[in-house]
Design a protein around this motif. Structure first.
Motif, PDB file in Angstrom:
ATOM      1  N   UNK A  44       0.823  -1.210   0.000  1.00  0.00           N
ATOM      2  CA  UNK A  44       0.000   0.000   0.000  1.00  0.00           C
ATOM      3  C   UNK A  44       0.858   1.262   0.000  1.00  0.00           C
ATOM      4  N   UNK A  45       1.912   1.269   0.815  1.00  0.00           N
ATOM      5  CA  UNK A  45       2.777   2.453   0.900  1.00  0.00           C
ATOM      6  C   UNK A  45       3.528   2.668  -0.405  1.00  0.00           C
ATOM      7  N   UNK A  46       4.086   1.607  -0.969  1.00  0.00           N
ATOM      8  CA  UNK A  46       4.820   1.727  -2.230  1.00  0.00           C
ATOM      9  C   UNK A  46       3.887   2.121  -3.373  1.00  0.00           C
ATOM     10  N   UNK A  47       2.695   1.538  -3.381  1.00  0.00           N
ATOM     11  CA  UNK A  47       1.746   1.852  -4.441  1.00  0.00           C
ATOM     12  C   UNK A  47       1.255   3.295  -4.351  1.00  0.00           C
ATOM     13  N   UNK A  48       1.089   3.786  -3.136  1.00  0.00           N
ATOM     14  CA  UNK A  48       0.665   5.177  -2.966  1.00  0.00           C
ATOM     15  C   UNK A  48       1.733   6.135  -3.496  1.00  0.00           C
ATOM     16  N   UNK A 115       5.081  -1.747   8.446  1.00  0.00           N
ATOM     17  CA  UNK A 115       5.861  -1.419   7.255  1.00  0.00           C
ATOM     18  C   UNK A 115       7.299  -1.888   7.446  1.00  0.00           C
ATOM     19  N   UNK A 116       7.838  -2.584   6.438  1.00  0.00           N
ATOM     20  CA  UNK A 116       9.207  -3.082   6.545  1.00  0.00           C
ATOM     21  C   UNK A 116      10.201  -1.935   6.407  1.00  0.00           C
ATOM     22  N   UNK A 117      11.397  -2.178   6.894  1.00  0.00           N
ATOM     23  CA  UNK A 117      12.444  -1.159   6.801  1.00  0.00           C
ATOM     24  C   UNK A 117      12.834  -0.895   5.350  1.00  0.00           C
ATOM     25  N   UNK A 122      12.870   2.896   0.823  1.00  0.00           N
ATOM     26  CA  UNK A 122      12.584   3.254  -0.562  1.00  0.00           C
ATOM     27  C   UNK A 122      11.732   4.521  -0.623  1.00  0.00           C
ATOM     28  N   UNK A 123      10.682   4.569   0.182  1.00  0.00           N
ATOM     29  CA  UNK A 123       9.769   5.719   0.157  1.00  0.00           C
ATOM     30  C   UNK A 123      10.482   6.991   0.605  1.00  0.00           C
ATOM     31  N   UNK A 124      11.252   6.909   1.676  1.00  0.00           N
ATOM     32  CA  UNK A 124      11.975   8.091   2.176  1.00  0.00           C
ATOM     33  C   UNK A 124      12.971   8.582   1.134  1.00  0.00           C
ATOM     34  N   UNK A 125      13.710   7.649   0.523  1.00  0.00           N
ATOM     35  CA  UNK A 125      14.700   8.040  -0.485  1.00  0.00           C
ATOM     36  C   UNK A 125      14.031   8.699  -1.691  1.00  0.00           C
ATOM     37  N   UNK A 126      12.889   8.150  -2.113  1.00  0.00           N
ATOM     38  CA  UNK A 126      12.193   8.691  -3.274  1.00  0.00           C
ATOM     39  C   UNK A 126      11.697  10.105  -3.010  1.00  0.00           C
ATOM     40  N   UNK A 127      11.015  10.308  -1.882  1.00  0.00           N
ATOM     41  CA  UNK A 127      10.459  11.634  -1.613  1.00  0.00           C
ATOM     42  C   UNK A 127      11.537  12.645  -1.222  1.00  0.00           C
ATOM     43  N   UNK A 128      12.614  12.186  -0.625  1.00  0.00           N
ATOM     44  CA  UNK A 128      13.732  13.089  -0.351  1.00  0.00           C
ATOM     45  C   UNK A 128      14.361  13.560  -1.663  1.00  0.00           C
ATOM     46  N   UNK A 152       9.496   9.669 -13.832  1.00  0.00           N
ATOM     47  CA  UNK A 152      10.532   8.638 -13.690  1.00  0.00           C
ATOM     48  C   UNK A 152      10.358   7.861 -12.389  1.00  0.00           C
ATOM     49  N   UNK A 153       9.889   8.540 -11.348  1.00  0.00           N
ATOM     50  CA  UNK A 153       9.652   7.866 -10.074  1.00  0.00           C
ATOM     51  C   UNK A 153       8.596   6.779 -10.228  1.00  0.00           C
TER      52      UNK A 153
END
Length: 276
Positions: A44-48, A115-117, A122-128, A152-153
């Motif tokens: 869910x988090x990755x898909x969002x 949520x796994x580490x 991945x989410x933190x790196x992408x939005x950062x 691209x994201x």
């Protein structure tokens, strides 16, 4: 601003777009329901993140006159914007449904699921990275470049979404519990999405919309490629083994009274005689 040269191709373009919307959206529901039942926070988090990035790209390029102006300055004023209303509708629908599922998972009992580490990383790196790109684009107002980053994201997140399933099927040498129906719809959505872009290029006699929206091209090609891989795994490499059906039990035998009489007589005759 360019216009359509053929009414038939324009109708075909719109039909293809809404067919892609339907296939991807219908196939989306079983997937999110399954992951809600499993309380899959990671998915869910990755898909969002994936669909939010795609929505930012589609909505901005479709509605923002400033970004459209930058697009025409880069690719030519005679080019059509390579985002259709069905693209905006699909990404908005996907963000809404994923957010609802994520909210339900968060408020209902989920046991030990969290949520796994890896997903958090991945989410933190992408939005950062997206935030850094925003501040890079801010001084020069390079908004077209910025939304291409978000495009691209979503491509990157699409690969992240498909890879674990393919790897799990390979490691297990099995596709048990694998919903092939979703991937057939996903494959159809990818084909019609790509065909929509081809129709636009044929009408305009230009392939600018392909490299002007590489995210959409790669989304279609990645979806098609993984779906073909999944179908090969399902039907060729690891076909499901059905348990053999046992033969039906023999019908019960009906024993008549006549068949029992010889047995009764023989047991009576075989009984010992007592003398007084």
């Amino acid at each position: 601003m360019a216009s359509w040269n053929s009414l038939q191709l324009e109708i075909t373009y719109r039909v293809m777009g809404w067919m892609a919307f339907t296939c991807w959206s219908v196939g989306f529901y079983p997937q999110i329901i399954l992951n809600f039942r499993r309380k899959s926070f990671d998915f869910a988090v990755l898909n969002l993140t994936k669909h939010s990035s795609y929505l930012i790209y589609n909505a901005t390029l479709y509605f923002s006159s400033a970004v459209q102006k930058q697009y025409w300055e880069k690719y030519g004023s005679g080019q059509m914007i390579p985002v259709a209303v069905n693209d905006v509708a699909f990404s908005a629908h996907a963000v809404l449904m994923t957010a609802i599922i994520l909210f339900q998972i968060a408020i209902y009992d989920r046991g030990t699921q969290k949520v796994s580490k890896i997903a958090i990383g991945i989410v933190v790196a992408v939005w950062f990275g997206a935030a850094v790109c925003f501040f890079v684009a801010l001084p020069t107002h390079s908004w077209l470049w910025l939304i291409n980053i978000f495009n691209s994201i979503q491509v990157f997140m699409t690969v992240v979404k498909y890879t674990p399933q393919a790897f799990m099927n390979f490691m297990r040498k099995s596709t048990d519990g694998f919903s092939i129906g979703f991937y057939l719809l996903d494959f159809s959505g990818g084909v019609t999405n790509y065909a929509q872009m081809a129709v636009l290029s044929i009408d305009q006699d230009s392939w600018v919309n392909f490299y002007g929206n590489m995210g959409k091209v790669l989304l279609s090609l990645i979806s098609i490629s993984f779906d073909i891989l999944f179908m090969c795994q399902r039907f060729l490499l690891y076909p499901s083994k059905k348990a053999p059906i046992p033969p039906p039990p023999p019908p019960p035998q009906i024993i008549s009274k006549e068949s029992l009489e010889p047995l009764l007589q023989s047991s009576t005759s075989a009984s010992p005689t007592h003398t007084v």
